[in-house]
Scaffold this motif. Structure first.
Motif, PDB file in Angstrom:
ATOM      1  N   UNK A   1       3.485  -7.149  -7.726  1.00  0.00           N
ATOM      2  CA  UNK A   1       3.919  -5.856  -8.249  1.00  0.00           C
ATOM      3  C   UNK A   1       4.350  -4.889  -7.139  1.00  0.00           C
ATOM      4  N   UNK A   2       4.638  -5.438  -5.974  1.00  0.00           N
ATOM      5  CA  UNK A   2       5.056  -4.602  -4.836  1.00  0.00           C
ATOM      6  C   UNK A   2       6.337  -3.840  -5.189  1.00  0.00           C
ATOM      7  N   UNK A   3       6.401  -2.562  -4.813  1.00  0.00           N
ATOM      8  CA  UNK A   3       7.601  -1.770  -5.124  1.00  0.00           C
ATOM      9  C   UNK A   3       8.831  -2.265  -4.364  1.00  0.00           C
ATOM     10  N   UNK A   4       9.972  -2.217  -5.057  1.00  0.00           N
ATOM     11  CA  UNK A   4      11.242  -2.631  -4.445  1.00  0.00           C
ATOM     12  C   UNK A   4      11.469  -1.874  -3.146  1.00  0.00           C
ATOM     13  N   UNK A   5      12.005  -2.606  -2.174  1.00  0.00           N
ATOM     14  CA  UNK A   5      12.322  -1.979  -0.898  1.00  0.00           C
ATOM     15  C   UNK A   5      11.181  -2.017   0.113  1.00  0.00           C
TER      16      UNK A   5
END
Length: 130
Positions: free
Chosen positions: A27-31
């Motif tokens: 679930x790591x945030x994009x970027x």
């Protein structure tokens, strides 16, 4: 924390390490750095699975049945994973299509690449797709 260094997956132990790490950061945030790492892990996992799982060219339901046999699972085991015995029975008897949720859960449970479960297939009592 030291950033892990990843290499091609060469064993079941490597595979377990990579999939465990993926679960931690899925679930790591994009970027973010973790998102970039997640993309790499997806590639490594996919490559390994495609090499290891020489799956027969059959429709998704037959493939599910084959993998159930491989793992010694019964329909009740799939129902426990999915949560609805009636729907699982309809799907296994070609009366209802696989849902996206089922594809996700069964892909993980039966170790079948999701791409193999999204193929079109005919339901019993329906007209063939043209």
């Amino acid at each position: 924390m030291n950033k892990p260094t990843w290499f091609l997956i060469e064993s079941e132990r490597d595979y377990e390490k990579v999939t465990a790490r993926y679960e931690e950061i899925k679930r790591a945030p994009k970027g973010s750095e973790e998102h970039k790492e997640k993309l790499l892990l997806v590639h490594l996992i996919s490559t390994y699975e495609n090499e290891q799982w020489d799956l027969p060219e059959v429709d998704p339901i037959e493939l599910i049945k084959i993998r159930m046999q491989d793992f010694g699972y019964k329909p009740v085991d799939l129902a426990r994973e999915y949560g609805d015995k009636g729907t699982v029975s309809k799907v296994l008897n070609y009366k209802q299509s696989l849902s996206l949720t089922m594809i996700r859960k069964f892909s993980q449970l039966l170790r079948i690449p999701a791409e193999s479960l999204i193929k079109e297939y005919d339901l019993k009592g329906s007209q063939p797709l043209t």
